[in-house]
Design a protein around this motif. Structure first.
Motif, PDB file in Angstrom:
ATOM      1  N   THR A  35       1.282   8.020 -10.030  1.00  0.00           N
ATOM      2  CA  THR A  35       0.694   7.321 -11.526  1.00  0.00           C
ATOM      3  C   THR A  35       0.677   5.457 -11.566  1.00  0.00           C
ATOM      4  N   ASP A  36       0.305   5.815 -12.477  1.00  0.00           N
ATOM      5  CA  ASP A  36       0.087   4.479 -13.657  1.00  0.00           C
ATOM      6  C   ASP A  36       0.789   3.280 -14.630  1.00  0.00           C
ATOM      7  N   SER A  37       0.764   2.729 -15.196  1.00  0.00           N
ATOM      8  CA  SER A  37       1.979   2.102 -16.288  1.00  0.00           C
ATOM      9  C   SER A  37       1.637   3.245 -17.378  1.00  0.00           C
ATOM     10  N   LYS A  38       0.150   3.682 -17.050  1.00  0.00           N
ATOM     11  CA  LYS A  38       0.283   5.270 -18.449  1.00  0.00           C
ATOM     12  C   LYS A  38       0.024   7.005 -18.192  1.00  0.00           C
ATOM     13  N   GLY A  39       1.063   6.301 -17.243  1.00  0.00           N
ATOM     14  CA  GLY A  39       1.883   8.345 -16.340  1.00  0.00           C
ATOM     15  C   GLY A  39       0.319   8.778 -15.834  1.00  0.00           C
ATOM     16  N   ASP A  40      -1.151   7.973 -16.294  1.00  0.00           N
ATOM     17  CA  ASP A  40      -2.032   8.904 -15.583  1.00  0.00           C
ATOM     18  C   ASP A  40      -2.474   9.141 -14.035  1.00  0.00           C
ATOM     19  N   GLY A  62      -2.461  13.033  -7.742  1.00  0.00           N
ATOM     20  CA  GLY A  62      -2.044  11.961  -7.279  1.00  0.00           C
ATOM     21  C   GLY A  62      -1.164  12.899  -6.798  1.00  0.00           C
ATOM     22  N   SER A  63      -0.676  13.863  -6.632  1.00  0.00           N
ATOM     23  CA  SER A  63       0.244  14.296  -5.548  1.00  0.00           C
ATOM     24  C   SER A  63       0.287  14.243  -3.765  1.00  0.00           C
ATOM     25  N   PHE A  64       1.265  14.314  -3.055  1.00  0.00           N
ATOM     26  CA  PHE A  64       1.157  13.677  -1.629  1.00  0.00           C
ATOM     27  C   PHE A  64       2.470  14.234  -1.479  1.00  0.00           C
ATOM     28  N   SER A  65       1.996  14.868   0.158  1.00  0.00           N
ATOM     29  CA  SER A  65       3.142  15.205   1.099  1.00  0.00           C
ATOM     30  C   SER A  65       2.715  14.089   2.511  1.00  0.00           C
ATOM     31  N   ILE A  66       3.903  13.907   3.187  1.00  0.00           N
ATOM     32  CA  ILE A  66       3.995  13.627   4.279  1.00  0.00           C
ATOM     33  C   ILE A  66       4.651  13.834   4.825  1.00  0.00           C
ATOM     34  N   SER A  67       4.593  13.228   6.734  1.00  0.00           N
ATOM     35  CA  SER A  67       6.193  14.076   7.223  1.00  0.00           C
ATOM     36  C   SER A  67       6.923  13.088   7.903  1.00  0.00           C
ATOM     37  N   VAL A  68       7.904  12.503   7.352  1.00  0.00           N
ATOM     38  CA  VAL A  68       8.486  11.558   7.831  1.00  0.00           C
ATOM     39  C   VAL A  68       9.861  11.841   8.564  1.00  0.00           C
ATOM     40  N   PRO A  69       9.481  10.603  10.237  1.00  0.00           N
ATOM     41  CA  PRO A  69      10.838  10.556  10.868  1.00  0.00           C
ATOM     42  C   PRO A  69      11.869  10.450  10.358  1.00  0.00           C
ATOM     43  N   SER A  70      12.854  11.036  11.598  1.00  0.00           N
ATOM     44  CA  SER A  70      13.855  10.068  10.836  1.00  0.00           C
ATOM     45  C   SER A  70      14.302   9.240  11.353  1.00  0.00           C
ATOM     46  N   GLY A  71      15.703   8.148  10.174  1.00  0.00           N
ATOM     47  CA  GLY A  71      15.639   6.858  10.484  1.00  0.00           C
ATOM     48  C   GLY A  71      14.325   6.320   9.788  1.00  0.00           C
ATOM     49  N   SER A  72      13.580   6.722   9.384  1.00  0.00           N
ATOM     50  CA  SER A  72      12.485   6.122   8.193  1.00  0.00           C
ATOM     51  C   SER A  72      12.711   6.194   6.559  1.00  0.00           C
ATOM     52  N   LYS A  73      13.410   5.173   5.947  1.00  0.00           N
ATOM     53  CA  LYS A  73      13.980   4.554   4.599  1.00  0.00           C
ATOM     54  C   LYS A  73      12.560   4.587   3.538  1.00  0.00           C
ATOM     55  N   THR A  74      11.233   4.027   4.177  1.00  0.00           N
ATOM     56  CA  THR A  74      10.367   3.768   3.257  1.00  0.00           C
ATOM     57  C   THR A  74       9.549   3.497   2.725  1.00  0.00           C
ATOM     58  N   SER A  78      -0.317   2.343  -1.498  1.00  0.00           N
ATOM     59  CA  SER A  78      -1.389   1.133  -1.838  1.00  0.00           C
ATOM     60  C   SER A  78      -2.180   2.075  -2.898  1.00  0.00           C
ATOM     61  N   SER A  79      -3.471   0.936  -3.509  1.00  0.00           N
ATOM     62  CA  SER A  79      -4.725   1.610  -3.992  1.00  0.00           C
ATOM     63  C   SER A  79      -5.104   0.199  -4.799  1.00  0.00           C
ATOM     64  N   VAL A  80      -6.307   0.624  -4.853  1.00  0.00           N
ATOM     65  CA  VAL A  80      -7.686  -0.250  -4.952  1.00  0.00           C
ATOM     66  C   VAL A  80      -7.596  -0.728  -6.608  1.00  0.00           C
ATOM     67  N   GLY A  81      -6.968  -1.678  -6.348  1.00  0.00           N
ATOM     68  CA  GLY A  81      -7.206  -1.877  -8.163  1.00  0.00           C
ATOM     69  C   GLY A  81      -5.169  -2.534  -8.378  1.00  0.00           C
ATOM     70  N   PHE A  82      -4.078  -2.379  -7.622  1.00  0.00           N
ATOM     71  CA  PHE A  82      -2.890  -1.843  -7.935  1.00  0.00           C
ATOM     72  C   PHE A  82      -2.123  -2.673  -6.398  1.00  0.00           C
ATOM     73  N   GLU A  83      -1.493  -3.366  -7.318  1.00  0.00           N
ATOM     74  CA  GLU A  83      -0.081  -4.446  -6.805  1.00  0.00           C
ATOM     75  C   GLU A  83       0.372  -3.100  -5.256  1.00  0.00           C
ATOM     76  N   ILE A  95       6.830   7.677  -7.953  1.00  0.00           N
ATOM     77  CA  ILE A  95       6.290   6.744  -8.296  1.00  0.00           C
ATOM     78  C   ILE A  95       5.346   6.181  -9.127  1.00  0.00           C
ATOM     79  N   THR A  96       5.800   4.712  -9.506  1.00  0.00           N
ATOM     80  CA  THR A  96       5.046   3.883 -10.721  1.00  0.00           C
ATOM     81  C   THR A  96       3.722   2.488  -9.631  1.00  0.00           C
ATOM     82  N   LEU A  97       2.741   2.674  -9.974  1.00  0.00           N
ATOM     83  CA  LEU A  97       2.070   1.885  -9.649  1.00  0.00           C
ATOM     84  C   LEU A  97       1.562   0.776 -11.187  1.00  0.00           C
TER      85      LEU A  97
END
Length: 1023
Positions: A35-40, A62-74, A78-83, A95-97
């Protein structure tokens, strides 16, 4: 050979398959929402497992699902217009952008519309919850104290709900309260806080309640301050003192909705007390004072023995307490593409540090928004209901030498007991026992306020819309005060006065409290009805962008006030155990006092055009025409125009090749405009108005002229000029705003004698000659000092300089009534040519001579000795975050002003000891002669400069794996934790009302309700 190659290939494939299978077996699926800082929701954002090629995109919600290998921590998001943001992997992530250059792209309300910060041409400050002061917040105006340049918020007293003095870019008017205009969700509201304390039986007047006391601070989304003419001119005649736009929270949480709950408890104590003589010191110094006054030691000893009550009482302990307060907030909301809903409720139970003082507030609020017909039609409804119950101690701003509650406690003999052996209160001579005052006086009110706005917006064609707004504001108040018949005969004079505006007639009802008892009841109903309609046109053609507003506004105000007094109880109340029935109908005699009913109307036409070319050049032109029923026919309407320019150099090609390497935004601004004011003008101030009443002692009617007619009375006008600079660095770490402002305010409204007239029946409102100048600089900077993965530190600093002067005034005007024995008619302030408003005028104290009598400069004639208006104020906020911990520290400072210690002038004189009244240790052990008079002089005028540790807030956000609770945080905050000043009184940040003949005062300290030190513990959660 071929067989060998085949075998090696099979072996390699087998090993790879086993490695892949093992890795796959140890990977896990992580879900979350962006979401953004306003919660959208942020759709199409890229989510990547750091160090791998595993990535996915967010869905529309704004939802997502991703497979994360063992040992990955981070994860890297990223998105256009956001940090771009890196976050530690956890379950069910939220997560808030942050928007790139978020501060510049932020949209703020500017009155009849909104603009992005980067497109603003005027001086506008937007303060959001992350910047608000934390802790025990009684009224919303406390949220912004010290947080923005140009805005000075001075607490009048520490009483819960009391109205502060707010000045924006200096003080100019000499009528009214000079408060800014408050606009809540598009509805301008009046400065109505409740009834007046001077009509409740307390000797003298009291500080009014804040006009925002009905509003729950937790419901506020933002407070936007319009400081210059180009920003405030859209409100025309009500913009001269600045405008504060309050926007309340809307619904968030998506379709599923979200509950928010908050609770906190506060502990308040006195931050400082007066250093008074102990009983032994008091008796010793009283004896010395008698000897210095001419008595021989034996006679002095007898005199002291007569005033020795044999007790050891700390009267400050008797009136002060450790106050416990509670606050609860509950909100629920949701938002979809076409619907937004938020419902909220709150309960405050705030105890004051002075006994018998409190504020209890219950509020409910609903914000609804709904779109129809393919989003062409939109309805917005905002409604607030609040019930506020206040309890007031017997404190006043201008009690006589005996003092109201605090004055009585400070001077009451410390050897006197609280009660006599029979249980009655100890009450000697002409002093007032403060505990008796607390026990035998009750003053409470009950305020109901309903504020609502209903708005409909219809898109006629693309870019052109019509909006109609209906606003309704109704406040009903009942305030009842009871004075017990056992209250000492010296309490509160003994008469009730029939009062009218200005210098009206008075009648002695011959109803002393002692033996009679007394009850006063005030009822007040205030209603405001607003109707507005306006067109908005938004059009962009290539590099040209136009936003135009044109509209009409009509607002009606109606006030109905009644007051009644009763005295003479039906059942005698004499002995300590007798019961005084606090029922207004429990008296023999009643009298209706002067009623107050008025209506006033304000009709307005307004327009504004914002034009920009190539996102480089910006122009704003505004005009408002206001017509007020307060003025005579010759000047009923006033026209208030404004004009502003902005040049965004950072978008010029020559800038990109030079300073563009360092700045993301670099802009210059300039503005000029005229604002108006009718503040402080009575509803019928321009017409001939009389008051008919029965002549005293007869049945014949008499007439008293309140004001004479002035058809030529004009609006006050404030012509403002300003230039500004804004820049933000490319790394988005530093942003700076610098402004210079210059204002000339002329035609000041003043209630004075008719030229050539000398009696109280020849007064009229008139416009003073000359003009008041306010000029100075404003500076604010925000800097991200440290930006790390775990530790962050940012700082915000603002400062303001103010130079104030009245030029070409044709007459001096006095104000600042000084209270105290022998000081009837004394004053300490003057408004005159070439000086600052609220300049101190008094004798210049040179110390005591060898006999203990005061010496004064220049033949003991009054001298100009400084001003009550600060010339500099600043605020510094440091925000730290380490993991889940957050710490905010706010310090503010005000300098360049003087405070008149009327408390010391009235109470702390050596002669008080001879009259069995206590004093401070400094006076008690000093060398003043007991017969030295307490004349108004610089002996009691002190520098008010201070630095205050105002607000510290420490919070912790928990990492939760619960599906039921979305977030949980706890916090601890402190307010008024430390004060660095040379002022000898309780607190130099004070403004007790000591007006004289309707002319306000500034900078007086007279037995004020002390500002407390507050510690608050709380919890906030969302589910």
């Amino acid at each position: 050979m071929t067989l060998m190659k085949f075998a090696r290939g099979m072996l390699t494939s087998l090993v790879s398959f086993l490695v892949f299978t093992n890795a796959f077996a140890q990977s896990k699926t992580v879900t979350g929402k962006i979401t953004d800082s306003k919660g959208d929701a942020v759709p199409s954002a890229t989510v990547t497992v750091k160090g791998t090629n595993n990535s996915t995109s967010t869905a529309a919600d704004g939802s997502f699902s991703i497979s994360v290998p063992s040992g990955s921590k981070t994860l890297v998001v990223s998105s256009v217009g956001f940090e771009t943001k890196e976050v530690a992997i956890s379950d069910n992530m939220s997560i808030t952008l942050e928007t790139k250059n978020a501060a510049l792209n932020e949209v703020v309300v500017v009155g009849y519309g909104s603009r992005k910060v980067k497109d603003l041409t005027g001086s506008v400050a937007n303060i959001t919850p992350k910047d608000f002061n934390k802790g025990q917040i009684g009224t919303p105006d406390q949220l912004i104290q010290g947080r923005t340049p140009g805005v000075l918020v001075t607490p009048s007293t520490g009483q819960p709900g009391a109205a502060p003095t707010i000045t924006i870019r200096g003080t100019a008017s000499i009528r009214g309260n000079q408060q800014p205009l408050y606009v809540i969700d598009g509805v301008p509201v009046s400065n109505v806080g409740g009834t007046v304390g001077s009509a409740s039986g307390v000797e003298g007047g009291t500080t009014p309640l804040s006009p925002l006391v009905f509003l729950n601070p937790n419901d506020i989304e933002s407070m936007v301050i319009l400081k210059d003419a180009s920003a405030a001119a859209i409100y025309g005649s009500r913009g001269a003192n600045g405008v504060i736009l309050i926007t309340t929270r809307g619904g968030k949480g998506g379709k599923k909705g979200q509950f928010n709950f908050g609770a906190n408890t506060s502990i308040s104590t006195t931050a400082k007390r007066y250093d008074l003589l102990s009983p032994d010191e008091f008796l010793a110094q009283a004896k010395r004072a008698n000897i210095d006054g001419g008595s021989d030691p034996a006679t002095a000893a007898v005199a002291v023995q007569a005033i020795d009550g044999g007790a050891n009482t700390d009267w400050q302990d008797e009136i002060f307490r450790t106050a416990i307060s509670q606050n609860y907030n509950l909100g629920w909301g949701f938002n979809t593409k076409r619907s937004t809903v938020r419902l909220s409720g709150s309960y405050d139970d705030q105890q004051g540090i002075v006994r018998n003082s409190s504020l209890k507030r219950f509020t409910t609020r609903a914000n609804l928004s709904q779109k129809f017909f393919e989003d062409k039609l939109k309805f917005d409804v905002a409604a607030t209901y609040s019930n506020t119950k206040n309890e007031y101690p017997p404190l006043s701003n201008n009690a006589g030498f005996q003092g109201s509650l605090l004055g009585a406690a400070l001077q009451f003999n410390p050897t006197y007991p609280v009660k006599n052996p029979d249980g009655s209160f100890y009450q000697p001579g002409d002093q007032r026992n403060p505990t008796q005052m607390l026990a035998y006086f009750e003053d409470k009110d009950n305020i109901n306020r309903f504020l609502t706005s209903v708005a409909g917006t219809y898109q006629i064609v693309k870019g052109l819309s019509y909006k109609a707004v209906f606003g309704y504001d109704r406040t009903t108040t009942e305030r009842i005060a009871f004075a017990d018949p056992r209250l000492g005969a010296n309490a509160y004079g003994g008469t009730t006065i029939l009062a009218v505006p200005s210098n009206g007639p008075s009648e002695n009802l011959n109803n002393p409290i002692f033996g009679n008892g007394r009850a006063t009841k005030q009822n007040n109903t205030f209603t405001s009805i607003l109707f507005e309609q306006y067109l908005t046109w938004d059009k962009t053609i290539k590099d040209h962008s136009i936003n135009a507003v044109a509209g009409y506004s009509y607002q009606k105000f109606e006030n109905d006030y009644t007051q009644k007094v009763g005295w003479g109880v039906n059942i005698p109340v004499v002995r300590p155990n007798d019961v005084f029935v606090k029922n207004f109908n429990n008296f023999k005699n009643y009298r209706d006092l002067f009623p107050g009913f008025y209506q006033e109307f304000l009709q307005s036409f307004f327009g504004r055009v914002n034009y920009s070319y190539g996102d480089k050049y910006f122009v704003t032109a505004t005009v408002r025409v206001d017509g007020s029923s307060k003025f005579g026919a010759n000047n009923r309407y006033g026209t208030f125009p404004a004009f502003a320019l902005k040049w965004k150099l950072s978008n010029e090609k020559f800038f990109e090749k030079s300073l563009g390497k360092y700045f993301a935004d670099f802009s210059l601004r300039a503005n000029y405009g005229i604002l108006g004011s009718q503040d402080g003008l009575d509803p019928y101030g321009a017409i001939r108005l009389g008051f008919a009443y029965p002549a005293f002692g007869t049945n014949q009617a008499g007439t008293h002229l309140i004001v004479d007619e002035n058809k030529d009375l004009r609006w006050e006008q404030a012509a403002t000029t300003g230039v500004g600079l804004d820049f933000t660095t490319n790394d988005n770490r530093l942003s700076v705003t610098l402004d210079y402002y210059y204002t000339e305010r002329k035609d000041l409204l003043f209630l004075g004698y008719t030229p050539g007239g000398f009696s109280a029946t020849s007064r009229l409102y008139q416009n003073l000659d000359g003009f008041v100048v306010n000029k100075g600089w404003e500076f604010s900077a925000n800097y991200k000092i440290v930006t790390g993965k775990k530790f962050n530190w940012d700082a915000s600093y603002n400062m303001t300089t103010v130079e104030n002067q009245y030029k070409n005034l044709d007459r001096p005007i006095i104000t600042g009534e000084v209270s105290g024995q022998g000081l009837t008619g004394a004053y300490a302030q003057t408004i005159q040519e070439g000086q600052s408003l609220f300049t101190w005028s008094m004798l210049e104290f040179l110390g005591f001579d060898g006999n203990g009598f005061a010496r004064y400069a220049k033949g003991a004639s009054n001298q100009i000795v400084g001003s009550a208006l600060p010339t500099f104020f600043a605020g510094l906020t440091n925000n730290f975050s380490l993991g889940n911990w957050n710490l905010s520290v706010f310090i503010n400072a005000v300098t360049g002003f003087k405070v008149y210690n009327n408390t010391a002038n009235a109470l702390f004189l050596k002669g008080s000891l001879r009259n069995a009244r206590n004093v401070t240790r400094e006076v008690g052990f000093g060398n003043e002669n007991p017969f030295n008079p307490g004349s108004v002089s610089t002996r009691f005028l002190e520098k008010g400069d201070f630095i205050r540790l105002s607000n510290v807030n420490l919070s912790y956000n928990f990492n939760l794996k619960s599906k039921a609770i979305r977030s949980l945080s706890v916090f601890a905050s402190g307010q008024n934790l430390a004060l660095l000043t040379k002022y000898s009184g309780i607190d130099p940040e004070v403004n007790v009302d000591k007006q004289l003949n309707g002319v306000p005062s500034r900078g007086f300290d007279y037995t004020q309700y002390p500002r407390p030190r507050v510690i608050t513990l709380g919890v906030n959660l969302a589910f």
